[in-house]
Motif scaffolding. Structure first.
Motif, PDB file in Angstrom:
ATOM      1  N   ASP A   1       0.831  -1.212   0.000  1.00  0.00           N
ATOM      2  CA  ASP A   1       0.000   0.000   0.000  1.00  0.00           C
ATOM      3  C   ASP A   1       0.855   1.247   0.000  1.00  0.00           C
ATOM      4  OD1 ASP A   1      -1.702   2.150   1.817  1.00  0.00           O
ATOM      5  OD2 ASP A   1      -2.934   0.925   0.482  1.00  0.00           O
ATOM      6  N   LEU A   2       0.402   2.262  -0.719  1.00  0.00           N
ATOM      7  CA  LEU A   2       1.192   3.478  -0.878  1.00  0.00           C
ATOM      8  C   LEU A   2       0.991   4.463   0.260  1.00  0.00           C
ATOM      9  CD1 LEU A   2       0.763   4.159  -4.690  1.00  0.00           C
ATOM     10  CD2 LEU A   2       2.721   3.164  -3.503  1.00  0.00           C
ATOM     11  N   HIS A   3       0.117   4.171   1.187  1.00  0.00           N
ATOM     12  CA  HIS A   3      -0.158   5.151   2.222  1.00  0.00           C
ATOM     13  C   HIS A   3      -0.021   4.556   3.620  1.00  0.00           C
ATOM     14  CE1 HIS A   3      -1.270   8.245  -0.591  1.00  0.00           C
ATOM     15  NE2 HIS A   3      -1.968   7.346  -1.252  1.00  0.00           N
ATOM     16  N   ALA A   4      -1.132   4.257   4.257  1.00  0.00           N
ATOM     17  CA  ALA A   4      -1.087   3.947   5.690  1.00  0.00           C
ATOM     18  C   ALA A   4      -0.327   2.679   6.010  1.00  0.00           C
ATOM     19  CB  ALA A   4      -2.512   3.849   6.240  1.00  0.00           C
ATOM     20  N   SER A   5      -0.307   1.704   5.114  1.00  0.00           N
ATOM     21  CA  SER A   5       0.346   0.440   5.433  1.00  0.00           C
ATOM     22  C   SER A   5       1.850   0.479   5.187  1.00  0.00           C
ATOM     23  CB  SER A   5      -0.274  -0.693   4.605  1.00  0.00           C
ATOM     24  OG  SER A   5      -0.011  -0.501   3.221  1.00  0.00           O
ATOM     25  N   ARG A   6       2.371   1.571   4.636  1.00  0.00           N
ATOM     26  CA  ARG A   6       3.796   1.649   4.324  1.00  0.00           C
ATOM     27  C   ARG A   6       4.623   1.732   5.599  1.00  0.00           C
ATOM     28  NH1 ARG A   6       5.063   5.779  -0.128  1.00  0.00           N
ATOM     29  NH2 ARG A   6       4.229   4.047  -1.327  1.00  0.00           N
ATOM     30  N   THR A   7       5.736   1.028   5.609  1.00  0.00           N
ATOM     31  CA  THR A   7       6.654   1.081   6.748  1.00  0.00           C
ATOM     32  C   THR A   7       8.037   1.449   6.258  1.00  0.00           C
ATOM     33  OG1 THR A   7       7.208  -1.267   6.527  1.00  0.00           O
ATOM     34  CG2 THR A   7       5.358  -0.700   7.989  1.00  0.00           C
ATOM     35  N   GLY A   8       8.871   1.909   7.161  1.00  0.00           N
ATOM     36  CA  GLY A   8      10.231   2.247   6.781  1.00  0.00           C
ATOM     37  C   GLY A   8      10.837   3.241   7.753  1.00  0.00           C
TER      38      GLY A   8
ATOM     39  N   PRO B   1       8.793  19.913  13.585  1.00  0.00           N
ATOM     40  CA  PRO B   1       7.641  19.371  14.323  1.00  0.00           C
ATOM     41  C   PRO B   1       6.341  19.297  13.522  1.00  0.00           C
ATOM     42  CG  PRO B   1       8.914  20.831  15.730  1.00  0.00           C
ATOM     43  CD  PRO B   1       9.489  20.965  14.350  1.00  0.00           C
ATOM     44  N   LYS B   2       5.938  20.387  12.897  1.00  0.00           N
ATOM     45  CA  LYS B   2       4.673  20.379  12.151  1.00  0.00           C
ATOM     46  C   LYS B   2       4.765  19.483  10.916  1.00  0.00           C
ATOM     47  CE  LYS B   2       2.873  24.884  13.599  1.00  0.00           C
ATOM     48  NZ  LYS B   2       2.428  26.230  13.158  1.00  0.00           N
ATOM     49  N   VAL B   3       5.932  19.497  10.259  1.00  0.00           N
ATOM     50  CA  VAL B   3       6.094  18.664   9.066  1.00  0.00           C
ATOM     51  C   VAL B   3       6.038  17.183   9.436  1.00  0.00           C
ATOM     52  CG1 VAL B   3       7.665  18.020   7.208  1.00  0.00           C
ATOM     53  CG2 VAL B   3       7.375  20.424   7.806  1.00  0.00           C
ATOM     54  N   ILE B   4       6.694  16.815  10.535  1.00  0.00           N
ATOM     55  CA  ILE B   4       6.664  15.421  10.972  1.00  0.00           C
ATOM     56  C   ILE B   4       5.240  15.006  11.322  1.00  0.00           C
ATOM     57  CG2 ILE B   4       7.382  13.829  12.790  1.00  0.00           C
ATOM     58  CD1 ILE B   4      10.089  15.194  12.805  1.00  0.00           C
ATOM     59  N   ALA B   5       4.496  15.889  11.979  1.00  0.00           N
ATOM     60  CA  ALA B   5       3.107  15.582  12.317  1.00  0.00           C
ATOM     61  C   ALA B   5       2.285  15.352  11.048  1.00  0.00           C
ATOM     62  CB  ALA B   5       2.504  16.715  13.142  1.00  0.00           C
ATOM     63  N   GLN B   6       2.513  16.187  10.043  1.00  0.00           N
ATOM     64  CA  GLN B   6       1.811  16.029   8.764  1.00  0.00           C
ATOM     65  C   GLN B   6       2.207  14.723   8.088  1.00  0.00           C
ATOM     66  OE1 GLN B   6       2.815  19.035   5.893  1.00  0.00           O
ATOM     67  NE2 GLN B   6       1.493  18.202   4.302  1.00  0.00           N
ATOM     68  N   PHE B   7       3.498  14.431   8.095  1.00  0.00           N
ATOM     69  CA  PHE B   7       4.004  13.210   7.468  1.00  0.00           C
ATOM     70  C   PHE B   7       3.445  11.967   8.169  1.00  0.00           C
ATOM     71  CE2 PHE B   7       7.185   9.895   6.787  1.00  0.00           C
ATOM     72  CZ  PHE B   7       7.433  10.003   5.425  1.00  0.00           C
ATOM     73  N   GLN B   8       3.422  12.005   9.502  1.00  0.00           N
ATOM     74  CA  GLN B   8       2.939  10.857  10.265  1.00  0.00           C
ATOM     75  C   GLN B   8       1.448  10.605  10.046  1.00  0.00           C
ATOM     76  OE1 GLN B   8       4.767   9.044  13.522  1.00  0.00           O
ATOM     77  NE2 GLN B   8       5.786   8.894  11.550  1.00  0.00           N
ATOM     78  N   SER B   9       0.690  11.672   9.772  1.00  0.00           N
ATOM     79  CA  SER B   9      -0.731  11.480   9.497  1.00  0.00           C
ATOM     80  C   SER B   9      -0.947  10.723   8.192  1.00  0.00           C
ATOM     81  CB  SER B   9      -1.453  12.826   9.453  1.00  0.00           C
ATOM     82  OG  SER B   9      -1.065  13.581   8.299  1.00  0.00           O
ATOM     83  N   LEU B  10      -0.001  10.852   7.241  1.00  0.00           N
ATOM     84  CA  LEU B  10      -0.093  10.146   5.966  1.00  0.00           C
ATOM     85  C   LEU B  10       0.567   8.774   6.023  1.00  0.00           C
ATOM     86  CD1 LEU B  10       0.733  13.073   3.504  1.00  0.00           C
ATOM     87  CD2 LEU B  10      -1.504  12.053   3.947  1.00  0.00           C
ATOM     88  N   TYR B  11       1.676   8.678   6.777  1.00  0.00           N
ATOM     89  CA  TYR B  11       2.443   7.436   6.855  1.00  0.00           C
ATOM     90  C   TYR B  11       2.672   7.074   8.321  1.00  0.00           C
ATOM     91  CZ  TYR B  11       3.422   9.051   2.114  1.00  0.00           C
ATOM     92  OH  TYR B  11       3.293   9.511   0.836  1.00  0.00           O
ATOM     93  N   PRO B  12       1.649   6.611   9.015  1.00  0.00           N
ATOM     94  CA  PRO B  12       1.762   6.378  10.465  1.00  0.00           C
ATOM     95  C   PRO B  12       2.736   5.273  10.849  1.00  0.00           C
ATOM     96  CG  PRO B  12      -0.333   5.538   9.620  1.00  0.00           C
ATOM     97  CD  PRO B  12       0.283   6.328   8.512  1.00  0.00           C
ATOM     98  N   ARG B  13       3.099   4.401   9.906  1.00  0.00           N
ATOM     99  CA  ARG B  13       4.008   3.302  10.239  1.00  0.00           C
ATOM    100  C   ARG B  13       5.452   3.592   9.845  1.00  0.00           C
ATOM    101  NH1 ARG B  13       1.620  -2.132   7.977  1.00  0.00           N
ATOM    102  NH2 ARG B  13       3.374  -2.932   9.213  1.00  0.00           N
ATOM    103  N   VAL B  14       5.707   4.788   9.372  1.00  0.00           N
ATOM    104  CA  VAL B  14       7.066   5.171   9.000  1.00  0.00           C
ATOM    105  C   VAL B  14       7.728   5.892  10.170  1.00  0.00           C
ATOM    106  CG1 VAL B  14       8.499   6.556   7.440  1.00  0.00           C
ATOM    107  CG2 VAL B  14       6.493   5.337   6.558  1.00  0.00           C
TER     108      VAL B  14
END
Length: 298
Positions: free
Chosen positions: A88-95, A111-124
Motif C-alpha cells: 500500500d502506498l499510504h497507511a500500510s507503508r513502513t520504513g 515538528p509540524k512537518v513530521i506531524a503532517q508526514f505521520q498522518s499520511l504514513y503512520p508506520r514510518v
C-alpha cells in the motif's frame, strides 16, 4: 565469491560500527554479546577480511571496515526503502527516514512537518540527527542520513544545497533586562553587556566570527556552549544576553525572553536542504523533503 552471511550479520556490523562497543551494539540489536561476536566473525569470514580491531579497551574499524561501513549502511537503507515501498502506498507503508539537522532547524522546520508526514504514513519512523552544521554535512555525505537541514558554509564537492529560508541573527535577553525596552542593538553595544556565546565547534560561531572579524569584544563571554538551545537556557537563567538565529525563537513570542534586531552589521544565514548530488532519495525520504519545501515556500 560466495556470500555466506545474511541481513542480521549486516545489522550486527552496523551496530558495532556505530557504538564501538560489543555491549552497546548487542543491546541495540537485542541479542547477547556472544551472539553478536558470532555474527561479526561470520561476516569477516565470508568477506575474507578483518573489519574490526579489538582490544580490551576499545573497538575500532579497520581500513577495510571503514570502506565497507557506508556500503553496508546504504545496502540496508536501500533494502528498507524497497520493503517500505512494496504494498500500500499510504497507511500500510513502513520504513525509516533519517534527517540530519542543526538544532535550530529541527525546532523550526520539523515538528509540524513530521506531524503532517505521520498522518499520511503512520508506520514510518523518522530519525533526527540533531548536531552541528559540520556533522550534518558529514552525515549526509557518509550516508548516515537521507538528507540534511543546515545553513550554507564552505562549498563541498558532491553536495547540493537547496535554500529555503534566509534569516538574520538577533539578540535575546530576559524581559527584565535593561535592554528589553530597545528594538535594536549594534554588535558593539551587544559586546558591552555580559553575554553567553557559542564555542568554536559550532557552525554558527564560525559564521559569526567571519562576519564580525572587524569588531573586537570588550570582554570575553561569560559562558560558551555548543548548541543554540542550551544558549537560550543560559539567557533564561540570567547569565547574560546572547545572539541566536531568528528561527530559534518562537514566532508567537517567548514567555520570558525579548528579541532585538542586531545591526552594524546585520549578519544573515541561509538555511536549506543538504543532499548528495546525483543520489536519488527513497520515495519516503523524497515525500518528507517535499513537505519541508512546501511548508517553507513564500
Amino acid at each position: 565469491m560466495a556470500l555466506n552471511f545474511d541481513l542480521t550479520d549486516l545489522y550486527a556490523f552496523q551496530a558495532l560500527a556505530t557504538f564501538k562497543s560489543f555491549n552497546a551494539a548487542a543491546e541495540a540489536v537485542h541479542i547477547s554479546q556472544p551472539a553478536l561476536s558470532r555474527r561479526i566473525d561470520k561476516l569477516e569470514t565470508s568477506l575474507g577480511v578483518k573489519l574490526f580491531e579489538r582490544t580490551t579497551r576499545r573497538v575500532s574499524l579497520t581500513l577495510a571496515g571503514r570502506r565497507f561501513a557506508p556500503r553496508a549502511q546504504q545496502l540496508l537503507k536501500d533494502l528498507e526503502s524497497a520493503v517500505a515501498e512494496v504494498g500500500d502506498l499510504h497507511a500500510s507503508r513502513t520504513g525509516l527516514v533519517t534527517v540530519a539537522c542543526v538544532p535550530s532547524a529541527a525546532y523550526y522546520f520539523m515538528p509540524k512537518v513530521i506531524a503532517q508526514f505521520q498522518s499520511l504514513y503512520p508506520r514510518v519512523r523518522i530519525k533526527l540527527i540533531d548536531s552541528s552544521a559540520g556533522d550534518v554535512y558529514d552525515a549526509v555525505v557518509t550516508g548516515q542520513a537521507d538528507f540534511g537541514l543546515s545553513f550554507t558554509g564552505a562549498p563541498q564537492p558532491d553536495v547540493r544545497f537547496i535554500p529555503l529560508v534566509d534569516e538574520s541573527y538577533v539578540a535575546v535577553c530576559p524581559h527584565t533586562h535593561p535592554l528589553a525596552a530597545k528594538r535594536s542593538l549594534t554588535w558593539r553595544e551587544f559586546y558591552q553587556h555580559p553575554y553567553v556565546w557559542l564555542d568554536k565547534t559550532s557552525g554558527n560561531r564560525n559564521l559569526l566570527d567571519q562576519a564580525l572579524a572587524g569588531i573586537v569584544p570588550e570582554r570575553p563571554g561569560v559562558c560558551e556552549t555548543r548548541h543554540v538551545t542550551t544558549l537560550l537556557g543560559m539567557v533564561e537563567a540570567g547569565l547574560g544576553i546572547a545572539a541566536v538565529p531568528a528561527m530559534a525563537m518562537p514566532k508567537s513570542g517567548h514567555p520570558s525572553l525579548s528579541v532585538l534586531r542586531l545591526t552594524e552589521p546585520v549578519v544573515r544565514r541561509t538555511v536549506g536542504i543538504v543532499k548528495c548530488t546525483g543520489q536519488e532519495l527513497s520515495h519516503l525520504a523524497g515525500e518528507l523533503e517535499q513537505m519541508i519545501i512546501a511548508a517553507n515556500l513564500p
